[in-house]
Design a protein around this motif. Structure first.
Motif, PDB file in Angstrom:
ATOM      1  N   GLU A  75       0.809  -1.170  -0.054  1.00 56.13           N
ATOM      2  CA  GLU A  75       0.058   0.248   0.106  1.00 56.13           C
ATOM      3  C   GLU A  75       0.931   1.328   0.063  1.00 56.13           C
ATOM      4  OE1 GLU A  75      -3.149   0.284  -0.566  1.00 56.13           O
ATOM      5  OE2 GLU A  75      -4.462  -1.151   0.269  1.00 56.13           O
ATOM      6  N   LYS A  76       2.178   1.246  -0.042  1.00 56.27           N
ATOM      7  CA  LYS A  76       2.974   2.134  -0.189  1.00 56.27           C
ATOM      8  C   LYS A  76       3.011   3.051   1.390  1.00 56.27           C
ATOM      9  CE  LYS A  76       2.156   2.682  -5.128  1.00 56.27           C
ATOM     10  NZ  LYS A  76       1.642   3.688  -6.200  1.00 56.27           N
ATOM     11  N   CYS A  77       2.757   2.301   2.206  1.00 51.66           N
ATOM     12  CA  CYS A  77       2.785   3.030   3.463  1.00 51.66           C
ATOM     13  C   CYS A  77       3.987   2.861   4.488  1.00 51.66           C
ATOM     14  CB  CYS A  77       1.624   2.799   4.269  1.00 51.66           C
ATOM     15  SG  CYS A  77      -0.110   3.341   3.529  1.00 51.66           S
ATOM     16  N   ASN A 184      -9.910  -0.443   2.128  1.00 43.69           N
ATOM     17  CA  ASN A 184      -9.632  -0.836   0.421  1.00 43.69           C
ATOM     18  C   ASN A 184      -9.847  -2.165   0.337  1.00 43.69           C
ATOM     19  OD1 ASN A 184      -8.640   0.175  -2.018  1.00 43.69           O
ATOM     20  ND2 ASN A 184      -6.563  -0.487  -1.459  1.00 43.69           N
ATOM     21  N   THR A 188      -8.101  -4.117  -3.070  1.00 45.25           N
ATOM     22  CA  THR A 188      -7.003  -4.464  -2.676  1.00 45.25           C
ATOM     23  C   THR A 188      -5.744  -3.676  -3.272  1.00 45.25           C
ATOM     24  OG1 THR A 188      -6.215  -5.936  -4.407  1.00 45.25           O
ATOM     25  CG2 THR A 188      -7.795  -6.853  -2.650  1.00 45.25           C
ATOM     26  N   PRO A 189      -4.501  -3.641  -2.709  1.00 41.92           N
ATOM     27  CA  PRO A 189      -3.703  -2.918  -2.989  1.00 41.92           C
ATOM     28  C   PRO A 189      -2.979  -3.230  -4.585  1.00 41.92           C
ATOM     29  CG  PRO A 189      -2.618  -4.047  -1.338  1.00 41.92           C
ATOM     30  CD  PRO A 189      -4.135  -4.318  -1.504  1.00 41.92           C
ATOM     31  N   THR A 193      -4.034   2.021  -4.755  1.00 42.27           N
ATOM     32  CA  THR A 193      -3.429   2.473  -3.661  1.00 42.27           C
ATOM     33  C   THR A 193      -3.979   3.917  -3.164  1.00 42.27           C
ATOM     34  OG1 THR A 193      -1.766   3.075  -5.159  1.00 42.27           O
ATOM     35  CG2 THR A 193      -1.333   1.043  -3.554  1.00 42.27           C
ATOM     36  N   HIS A 204      -8.165  -2.910   5.756  1.00 43.10           N
ATOM     37  CA  HIS A 204      -8.527  -4.208   5.162  1.00 43.10           C
ATOM     38  C   HIS A 204      -9.519  -5.241   5.977  1.00 43.10           C
ATOM     39  CE1 HIS A 204      -6.641  -3.392   0.989  1.00 43.10           C
ATOM     40  NE2 HIS A 204      -5.808  -2.827   1.784  1.00 43.10           N
TER      41      HIS A 204
END
Ligand SMILES: *Cc1c(COP(=O)(O)O)cnc(C)c1O
Length: 392
Positions: A75-77, A184, A188-189, A193, A204
């Motif tokens: 998720e680029k977190c 999300n 899904t990622p 995203t 999620h």
């Protein structure tokens, strides 16, 4: 390894708990309630938060952390924390970040359990809320109050597959300095995203596509480090811990998430294109069909349409129930995101106790069918739906 940036698909496969003295290749299961320390001072330092050492599995566990770290990477977190179910993820994100007197701006089309949390439980803690329509983000700004602390939404929504314009909401949240929280689960990622559009936290139900085989419950929240830390502190003390076993299953499942979602989406598109022309069907919705009223938004924020297709059968509640009874391959079960295709008819099941008027308010029309497209051959899924439609 050099610190070159890896693709999310690679992170999902390769991100791993450090190898133990046994030199295992695949991550083992860490079924242990607590962790030992060599010295009293090491234990003191861990409790004081001076080290990241595991203490007790209600706080952290290697399997749980591996699963959360993979989702955060996908998720680029910066950070993530995994919990026992999707609802635990939703509830802890509210409890950790909202307090009495705060206001929540909440999209109306959200998961049933989340509606109950907002209306029955947030209310009890004196947290105010306003529901806003999924398909008209331009009407949201007028509902923002000085005490609005969080915006919460899902996209695509369940079961109507409405899309919320993430870019527009992201701008609104930024302008008013409000925490932007996205469920999300449906995309899904792999397909979407939300942080790309300004989301601060993303959560999620891992029970659905992430597990993907209908085996275990799980939930996860990812996002900015300081927000996830608040959620961690709430969970560490309130106890919605994810079991190490479920986390191990879910972490393994993530290795195949992207190829599964590609296949779910390709099959769903094929089935949607074909069914749209079926004379027994009043209307059909799929995000990546040009007939979807928000097709442009889908193209902007999603890579593909996902595995859910919904349609309205001609003939209302009775026709819907007859369709369900005539299915031979598809499962009748209250889940989605499984390798097995699933059909559901909310008007005769989950929403059966409501009046037609009450159902209409939450977007449940009498003949609404939701299909979670599985990994069977798409022609077999389609022919089962077609033969059931022919029996109405
Ligand atoms: C299922 C679901 C949830 C709840 O997740 P559980 O794992 O069942 O607790 C939350 N949001 C969405 C969109 C879901 O589909």
């Amino acid at each position: 390894m050099s610190n070159r940036k890896l693709h999310p698909e690679t992170e999902a496969v390769r991100l791993q708990t450090p190898t133990t003295a046994q030199h295992e290749h695949s991550t083992p299961l860490f079924l242990t309630s607590s962790f030992v320390f060599d010295k009293a001072d090491d234990m003191r330092a861990a409790f004081a938060g001076e080290t990241d050492d595991n203490i007790y599995s209600r706080y952290s566990n290697p399997n749980v952390d591996e699963f959360a770290a993979k989702v955060a990477a996908m998720e680029k977190c910066e950070a993530g924390y995994a919990v026992a179910s999707g609802m635990a993820a939703v509830f802890s994100s509210f409890m950790a970040l909202l307090k009495t007197g705060d206001h929540l701006l909440c999209c109306r089309s959200i998961f049933g359990g989340t509606v109950t949390v907002v209306t029955k439980f947030l209310d009890k803690f004196g947290i105010e809320y306003t529901f806003v329509p999924a398909n008209d983000v331009s009407s949201w700004e007028q509902e923002i109050r000085p005490n609005t602390k969080m915006i919460y939404l899902e996209t695509p929504t369940n079961p109507q597959l409405e899309l919320v314009d993430l870019e527009a909401v992201g701008k609104l949240a930024k302008k008013h300095n409000i925490i932007f929280n996205v469920d999300n689960c449906f995309a899904t990622p792999v397909l979407q995203t939300p942080v790309d559009f300004g989301a601060d936290i993303v959560l999620h139900s891992a029970t659905k596509w992430m597990d993907g085989q209908g085996r275990v419950l799980g939930g996860v929240v990812v996002g900015k480090k300081e927000l996830i830390h608040e959620i961690y502190l709430f969970c560490r003390n309130s106890g919605p811990a994810l079991s190490a076993f479920n986390a191990w299953v879910l972490s393994k499942s993530l290795e195949t998430l992207s190829i599964r979602i590609d296949r779910h989406s390709a099959s769903a598109l094929k089935i949607a294109e074909k069914l749209e022309k079926n004379p027994q069907i009043e209307w059909l919705k799929y995000p990546f069909l040009p007939s979807h009223p928000q097709y442009e938004i889908a193209k902007k924020q999603m890579k593909a349409g996902g595995g859910i297709v919904c349609f309205e059968i001609k003939g209302g509640v009775e026709a819907g129930a007859k369709f369900m009874d005539s299915l031979e391959l598809l499962s009748l079960t209250p889940n989605l995101g499984d390798s097995r295709s699933i059909a559901s008819h909310p008007a005769s099941t989950t929403h059966g106790k409501l009046t037609e008027e009450e159902r209409a308010k939450v977007g449940i029309t009498p003949g609404l069918i939701r299909i979670s497209v599985g990994l069977e051959h798409p022609d077999d899924i389609l022919s089962d739906i077609e033969q059931a439609l022919a029996k109405i």
